[in-house]
Design an enzyme around this catalytic site. Sequence first.
Site, PDB file in Angstrom:
ATOM      1  N   ASP A   9       0.803  -1.225   0.000  1.00  0.00           N
ATOM      2  CA  ASP A   9       0.000   0.000   0.000  1.00  0.00           C
ATOM      3  C   ASP A   9       0.836   1.274   0.000  1.00  0.00           C
ATOM      4  O   ASP A   9       0.441   2.299   0.567  1.00  0.00           O
ATOM      5  CB  ASP A   9      -0.971   0.010   1.210  1.00  0.00           C
ATOM      6  CG  ASP A   9      -1.861  -1.218   1.216  1.00  0.00           C
ATOM      7  OD1 ASP A   9      -2.235  -1.672   0.125  1.00  0.00           O
ATOM      8  OD2 ASP A   9      -2.168  -1.719   2.308  1.00  0.00           O
ATOM      9  N   LYS A  60       1.830   1.940  -5.183  1.00  0.00           N
ATOM     10  CA  LYS A  60       2.354   1.313  -6.417  1.00  0.00           C
ATOM     11  C   LYS A  60       1.434   1.570  -7.605  1.00  0.00           C
ATOM     12  O   LYS A  60       1.890   1.774  -8.722  1.00  0.00           O
ATOM     13  CB  LYS A  60       2.510  -0.212  -6.209  1.00  0.00           C
ATOM     14  CG  LYS A  60       3.496  -0.573  -5.110  1.00  0.00           C
ATOM     15  CD  LYS A  60       3.549  -2.067  -4.876  1.00  0.00           C
ATOM     16  CE  LYS A  60       2.301  -2.640  -4.237  1.00  0.00           C
ATOM     17  NZ  LYS A  60       2.032  -2.173  -2.877  1.00  0.00           N
ATOM     18  N   GLY A  76      -4.582  -4.352  -3.696  1.00  0.00           N
ATOM     19  CA  GLY A  76      -5.559  -3.304  -3.969  1.00  0.00           C
ATOM     20  C   GLY A  76      -4.769  -2.082  -4.377  1.00  0.00           C
ATOM     21  O   GLY A  76      -4.097  -1.482  -3.542  1.00  0.00           O
ATOM     22  N   HIS A  77      -4.759  -1.782  -5.672  1.00  0.00           N
ATOM     23  CA  HIS A  77      -3.952  -0.673  -6.184  1.00  0.00           C
ATOM     24  C   HIS A  77      -4.884   0.444  -6.636  1.00  0.00           C
ATOM     25  O   HIS A  77      -5.721   0.254  -7.508  1.00  0.00           O
ATOM     26  CB  HIS A  77      -3.075  -1.147  -7.356  1.00  0.00           C
ATOM     27  CG  HIS A  77      -2.029  -2.150  -6.927  1.00  0.00           C
ATOM     28  ND1 HIS A  77      -1.114  -2.679  -7.791  1.00  0.00           N
ATOM     29  CD2 HIS A  77      -1.756  -2.693  -5.723  1.00  0.00           C
ATOM     30  CE1 HIS A  77      -0.330  -3.518  -7.128  1.00  0.00           C
ATOM     31  NE2 HIS A  77      -0.701  -3.546  -5.880  1.00  0.00           N
ATOM     32  N   GLN A 111       1.834  -6.238  -3.093  1.00  0.00           N
ATOM     33  CA  GLN A 111       2.329  -6.314  -1.715  1.00  0.00           C
ATOM     34  C   GLN A 111       3.630  -5.513  -1.541  1.00  0.00           C
ATOM     35  O   GLN A 111       3.765  -4.488  -2.169  1.00  0.00           O
ATOM     36  CB  GLN A 111       2.521  -7.773  -1.269  1.00  0.00           C
ATOM     37  CG  GLN A 111       1.211  -8.560  -1.164  1.00  0.00           C
ATOM     38  CD  GLN A 111       0.621  -8.948  -2.506  1.00  0.00           C
ATOM     39  OE1 GLN A 111       1.285  -9.583  -3.314  1.00  0.00           O
ATOM     40  NE2 GLN A 111      -0.620  -8.592  -2.754  1.00  0.00           N
TER      41      GLN A 111
HETATM   42  P1  GDP Z   1      -0.768   0.273  -3.555  1.00  0.00           P
HETATM   43  O1  GDP Z   1      -1.391  -0.969  -3.053  1.00  0.00           O
HETATM   44  O2  GDP Z   1       0.710   0.316  -3.311  1.00  0.00           O
HETATM   45  O3  GDP Z   1      -1.095   0.584  -4.984  1.00  0.00           O
HETATM   46  O4  GDP Z   1      -1.376   1.461  -2.675  1.00  0.00           O
HETATM   47  P2  GDP Z   1      -2.930   1.651  -2.273  1.00  0.00           P
HETATM   48  O5  GDP Z   1      -3.688   2.092  -3.467  1.00  0.00           O
HETATM   49  O6  GDP Z   1      -3.420   0.467  -1.531  1.00  0.00           O
HETATM   50  O7  GDP Z   1      -2.813   2.802  -1.188  1.00  0.00           O
HETATM   51  C1  GDP Z   1      -2.220   4.025  -1.499  1.00  0.00           C
HETATM   52  C2  GDP Z   1      -3.247   5.154  -1.276  1.00  0.00           C
HETATM   53  O8  GDP Z   1      -2.569   6.381  -1.269  1.00  0.00           O
HETATM   54  C3  GDP Z   1      -4.276   5.264  -2.381  1.00  0.00           C
HETATM   55  O9  GDP Z   1      -5.462   5.729  -1.812  1.00  0.00           O
HETATM   56  C4  GDP Z   1      -3.681   6.311  -3.317  1.00  0.00           C
HETATM   57  O10 GDP Z   1      -4.662   7.002  -4.066  1.00  0.00           O
HETATM   58  C5  GDP Z   1      -3.035   7.211  -2.326  1.00  0.00           C
HETATM   59  N1  GDP Z   1      -1.824   7.921  -2.791  1.00  0.00           N
HETATM   60  C6  GDP Z   1      -0.824   7.479  -3.592  1.00  0.00           C
HETATM   61  N2  GDP Z   1       0.163   8.386  -3.676  1.00  0.00           N
HETATM   62  C7  GDP Z   1      -0.225   9.433  -2.901  1.00  0.00           C
HETATM   63  C8  GDP Z   1       0.379  10.690  -2.554  1.00  0.00           C
HETATM   64  O11 GDP Z   1       1.490  11.018  -2.935  1.00  0.00           O
HETATM   65  N3  GDP Z   1      -0.350  11.487  -1.693  1.00  0.00           N
HETATM   66  C9  GDP Z   1      -1.579  11.141  -1.209  1.00  0.00           C
HETATM   67  N4  GDP Z   1      -2.193  11.983  -0.385  1.00  0.00           N
HETATM   68  N5  GDP Z   1      -2.164   9.975  -1.523  1.00  0.00           N
HETATM   69  C10 GDP Z   1      -1.492   9.140  -2.348  1.00  0.00           C
HETATM   70  P1  IMO Z   2      -0.982  -4.245  -2.150  1.00  0.00           P
HETATM   71  O1  IMO Z   2      -0.519  -4.805  -3.460  1.00  0.00           O
HETATM   72  C1  IMO Z   2      -1.008  -4.683   2.186  1.00  0.00           C
HETATM   73  C2  IMO Z   2      -1.135  -8.770   3.752  1.00  0.00           C
HETATM   74  C3  IMO Z   2      -2.398  -9.238   4.463  1.00  0.00           C
HETATM   75  C4  IMO Z   2      -1.788 -10.221   5.436  1.00  0.00           C
HETATM   76  C5  IMO Z   2      -0.675 -10.863   4.642  1.00  0.00           C
HETATM   77  C6  IMO Z   2      -1.037 -12.205   4.020  1.00  0.00           C
HETATM   78  O2  IMO Z   2      -2.252  -3.482  -2.222  1.00  0.00           O
HETATM   79  O3  IMO Z   2       0.128  -3.491  -1.494  1.00  0.00           O
HETATM   80  P2  IMO Z   2      -2.536 -12.888   1.949  1.00  0.00           P
HETATM   81  O4  IMO Z   2      -4.003 -12.690   1.696  1.00  0.00           O
HETATM   82  O5  IMO Z   2      -1.648 -12.288   0.928  1.00  0.00           O
HETATM   83  O6  IMO Z   2      -2.187 -14.328   2.230  1.00  0.00           O
HETATM   84  O7  IMO Z   2      -2.272 -12.105   3.346  1.00  0.00           O
HETATM   85  O8  IMO Z   2      -0.336  -9.945   3.620  1.00  0.00           O
HETATM   86  N1  IMO Z   2      -1.358  -8.243   2.386  1.00  0.00           N
HETATM   87  C7  IMO Z   2      -1.284  -6.947   2.066  1.00  0.00           C
HETATM   88  N2  IMO Z   2      -1.062  -5.860   2.835  1.00  0.00           N
HETATM   89  N3  IMO Z   2      -1.137  -4.544   0.844  1.00  0.00           N
HETATM   90  C8  IMO Z   2      -1.328  -5.627   0.061  1.00  0.00           C
HETATM   91  O9  IMO Z   2      -1.335  -5.550  -1.286  1.00  0.00           O
HETATM   92  C9  IMO Z   2      -1.449  -6.895   0.661  1.00  0.00           C
HETATM   93  N4  IMO Z   2      -1.656  -8.146   0.203  1.00  0.00           N
HETATM   94  C10 IMO Z   2      -1.587  -8.955   1.261  1.00  0.00           C
HETATM   95  O10 IMO Z   2      -3.042  -8.162   5.108  1.00  0.00           O
HETATM   96  O11 IMO Z   2      -1.192  -9.527   6.515  1.00  0.00           O
HETATM   97 MG    MG Z   3      -2.918  -1.621  -1.789  1.00  0.00          MG
END
Ligand code: GDP
Ligand code: IMO
Ligand code: MG
Length: 427
Positions: A13, A16, A40-41, A223
């Site tokens: 998170d 990415k 979840g991207h 991840q």
């Molecule tokens: P990922 O799993 O690595 O793709 O990240 P997630 O989407 O799960 O979580 C990142 C969150 O931060 C999302 O809600 C993005 O829209 C948000 N985000 C990404 N870059 C930035 C940033 O530079 N500033 C802010 N405020 N939000 C950001």
């Molecule tokens: P993105 O790509 C954050 C965590 C779960 C749990 C552990 C194992 O959005 O960064 P799993 O279902 O993979 O066997 O769970 O890994 N986990 C994540 N945490 N971002 C993710 O994906 C994750 N995918 C799995 O919360 O601790």
């Molecule tokens: Mg994510």
Amino acid sequence: MPALVLLGAQWGDEGKGKATDLLGGSVDYVVRYQGGNNAGHTVVVGDQKYALHLLPSGILSPGCTPVIGNGVVVDPSVLLSELSGLNERGVDTSKLLLSGNAHIITPYNVTVDKVTERFLGKRKIGTTGRGIGPTYADKINRVGIRVQDLYDESILHQKVEAALDVKNQVLTKLYNRRAITADQVVEELLGYAEQIKPYVADTVLILNQALEDDKVVLFEGGQGTLLDIDHGTYPFVTSSNPTAGGACTGAGVGPTKISRVIGILKAYTTRVGAGPFPTELFDADGEALRRIGGERGVTTGRDRRCGWFDAVIARYATRVNGLTDFFLTKLDVLTGWEQIPVCVAYEIDGRRVEELPYSQTDFHHAKPVYETLPGWSEDITKAKSFSDLPKNAQNYVKALEEMSGAPISAIGVGPGRDETIEINSFL
Ligand code: GDP
Ligand code: IMO
Ligand code: MG
């Protein structure tokens, strides 16, 4: 042959999705190489927000071919619903390529994930419940079902039967659940086969040919480094290799082809699920980071655990991934703190430790040693260049770069595509 890997440098998170989408317009292929719909991207384009789970974030860039590599585990029902969700919003998904060698998350893998977690009780991992671990376990146990198996009914039936043999014993005798029949599984999987068929391809050949033709390929990790099955905080990890080497095995591309490895690094730290997290905050600061950063899981809706930036982890990510660059995200979230603590080392049983300990016991005992950096109060969301940032924000970035061991080549100051400061070009 520019091949770039973009991966999470912390516990997932990090942003990415946004970073991949930003580069998507300039690359020919975006490839997911591991994980599945546990990811979840989030991508924000103008006023539109997309949450991608299985599909590579490049799917939102019209010129880019999205690829699901052999190292990914694919839940066909999720794949189809994600595709139709995007189609309804006017996104063309017809270029998608899916490796015939990718393993399928079957309904029984999802069941096993959920019952195992329930059985573990307090010792649970806190998985996403999407069947990820059990599917990779079947792959390694050589009882997995692959995408290509959907196109040979007799083989599919035999393989599902073999996989269910032991699982049904466990489900009925240990977990008190009803047995699952091979017929019902095969029927469900065959129901997806024709709809998925147009996407199935020899992605290894296609990607290697693309690299030979000087096309630009971006590998998008799911991840993060600390969730890696080999290099993460085992057993509180996911069941694949998000680290850079995973891009090679998970896409069938040799390490000599990779030219750049970009670590996505949040300006503070978050984690979802169980496991050690030295800089975790349980106070008002943690609550404020969660609220201002919108730190709620995209896949499971769980609140993310929040804490200060941990340079020990960043250094570790640089090392195990051979990072060439960092993309620092969410700097804007830190606006308003007078002082910002940054963890520079750990104290473990009275000793100061500068690098991530390999021992799980030590890591569980690690207490952060903080240095405090002065904060800033100016709005930075409109900053377009490094010099637009207030001096203290510049110094915070420079300090993180110094501690983390690779140049920070881009900075996120908001969720949108254009809310980014580019320092060095990635391409
Ligand atoms: P990922 O799993 O690595 O793709 O990240 P997630 O989407 O799960 O979580 C990142 C969150 O931060 C999302 O809600 C993005 O829209 C948000 N985000 C990404 N870059 C930035 C940033 O530079 N500033 C802010 N405020 N939000 C950001
Ligand atoms: P993105 O790509 C954050 C965590 C779960 C749990 C552990 C194992 O959005 O960064 P799993 O279902 O993979 O066997 O769970 O890994 N986990 C994540 N945490 N971002 C993710 O994906 C994750 N995918 C799995 O919360 O601790
Ligand atoms: Mg994510």
